[in-house]
Scaffold this motif. Sequence first.
Motif, PDB file in Angstrom:
ATOM      1  N   LEU A  96       0.845  -1.194   0.000  1.00  0.00           N
ATOM      2  CA  LEU A  96       0.000   0.000   0.000  1.00  0.00           C
ATOM      3  C   LEU A  96       0.879   1.242   0.000  1.00  0.00           C
ATOM      4  O   LEU A  96       1.986   1.220   0.518  1.00  0.00           O
ATOM      5  CB  LEU A  96      -0.858   0.057   1.269  1.00  0.00           C
ATOM      6  CG  LEU A  96      -2.013  -0.901   1.399  1.00  0.00           C
ATOM      7  CD1 LEU A  96      -2.578  -0.842   2.814  1.00  0.00           C
ATOM      8  CD2 LEU A  96      -3.092  -0.563   0.401  1.00  0.00           C
ATOM      9  N   HIS A  97       0.338   2.339  -0.512  1.00  0.00           N
ATOM     10  CA  HIS A  97       0.997   3.640  -0.433  1.00  0.00           C
ATOM     11  C   HIS A  97       0.642   4.294   0.905  1.00  0.00           C
ATOM     12  O   HIS A  97      -0.455   4.095   1.428  1.00  0.00           O
ATOM     13  CB  HIS A  97       0.499   4.570  -1.549  1.00  0.00           C
ATOM     14  CG  HIS A  97       0.984   4.199  -2.905  1.00  0.00           C
ATOM     15  ND1 HIS A  97       2.111   4.740  -3.459  1.00  0.00           N
ATOM     16  CD2 HIS A  97       0.499   3.338  -3.818  1.00  0.00           C
ATOM     17  CE1 HIS A  97       2.286   4.237  -4.660  1.00  0.00           C
ATOM     18  NE2 HIS A  97       1.323   3.377  -4.902  1.00  0.00           N
ATOM     19  N   TYR A  98       1.559   5.102   1.441  1.00  0.00           N
ATOM     20  CA  TYR A  98       1.257   5.872   2.649  1.00  0.00           C
ATOM     21  C   TYR A  98       0.045   6.777   2.427  1.00  0.00           C
ATOM     22  O   TYR A  98      -0.673   7.102   3.356  1.00  0.00           O
ATOM     23  CB  TYR A  98       2.450   6.752   3.054  1.00  0.00           C
ATOM     24  CG  TYR A  98       3.401   6.087   3.990  1.00  0.00           C
ATOM     25  CD1 TYR A  98       3.022   5.724   5.267  1.00  0.00           C
ATOM     26  CD2 TYR A  98       4.707   5.826   3.598  1.00  0.00           C
ATOM     27  CE1 TYR A  98       3.898   5.118   6.135  1.00  0.00           C
ATOM     28  CE2 TYR A  98       5.602   5.220   4.456  1.00  0.00           C
ATOM     29  CZ  TYR A  98       5.193   4.866   5.726  1.00  0.00           C
ATOM     30  OH  TYR A  98       6.065   4.268   6.578  1.00  0.00           O
ATOM     31  N   SER A  99      -0.184   7.171   1.191  1.00  0.00           N
ATOM     32  CA  SER A  99      -1.281   8.093   0.886  1.00  0.00           C
ATOM     33  C   SER A  99      -2.629   7.390   0.702  1.00  0.00           C
ATOM     34  O   SER A  99      -3.619   8.036   0.413  1.00  0.00           O
ATOM     35  CB  SER A  99      -0.946   8.894  -0.379  1.00  0.00           C
ATOM     36  OG  SER A  99      -0.776   8.005  -1.472  1.00  0.00           O
ATOM     37  N   SER A 100      -2.676   6.077   0.875  1.00  0.00           N
ATOM     38  CA  SER A 100      -3.930   5.333   0.707  1.00  0.00           C
ATOM     39  C   SER A 100      -4.975   5.804   1.708  1.00  0.00           C
ATOM     40  O   SER A 100      -4.654   6.162   2.835  1.00  0.00           O
ATOM     41  CB  SER A 100      -3.712   3.833   0.922  1.00  0.00           C
ATOM     42  OG  SER A 100      -2.835   3.328  -0.034  1.00  0.00           O
ATOM     43  N   GLY A 101      -6.214   5.727   1.291  1.00  0.00           N
ATOM     44  CA  GLY A 101      -7.313   6.090   2.174  1.00  0.00           C
ATOM     45  C   GLY A 101      -7.876   4.881   2.902  1.00  0.00           C
ATOM     46  O   GLY A 101      -7.525   3.736   2.606  1.00  0.00           O
ATOM     47  N   PRO A 102      -8.771   5.127   3.854  1.00  0.00           N
ATOM     48  CA  PRO A 102      -9.371   4.044   4.635  1.00  0.00           C
ATOM     49  C   PRO A 102     -10.034   2.938   3.799  1.00  0.00           C
ATOM     50  O   PRO A 102      -9.845   1.759   4.108  1.00  0.00           O
ATOM     51  CB  PRO A 102     -10.394   4.762   5.531  1.00  0.00           C
ATOM     52  CG  PRO A 102      -9.851   6.146   5.659  1.00  0.00           C
ATOM     53  CD  PRO A 102      -9.200   6.454   4.339  1.00  0.00           C
TER      54      PRO A 102
END
Length: 151
Positions: A96-102
């Motif tokens: 996952l990217h750190y910028s991923s949302g919930p």
Amino acid sequence: MISVMIALHGRLYAEGLRSLIESSTGGMEVAGVACDGDHPYGLAERLRPEVILADSKTIMAAFPDGAPEGSRLIVIGSEGEDLADLILNGIVCGALHYSSGPPTLEMAVKAVSMGVVWMEGAWPNRRKAASASPEHNPGAVPERKKKSTDN
């Protein structure tokens, strides 16, 4: 409920992720949190979470050969990190990217807990390496030979 352990380098990120998971309605619960100086592998062996969320630094230090039996790792990375080898070598089951949302986090955790490999989007370094050689770049446009106008 899917039990999730958080093992991140940096308490701020770990506690933020804990709050996010605890406030979600996605069927996840935080089994434990390991941060700087903690022993994530030992905690994971003791807690036996279904999924462990970790950054690449923590994985390389604490889980270089993968998660303890019964647990699956998801690496959380930033733009520019090449994490594909961690998946290809079987060390992690998701990225996952750190910028991923919930919603993306919930989908990834659910998928990985069921044995599905999850990789969010394209990871820039892997694409850059592939584009260095045109024969490996599926998007490369081959040069066209000029047509002769002499008849």
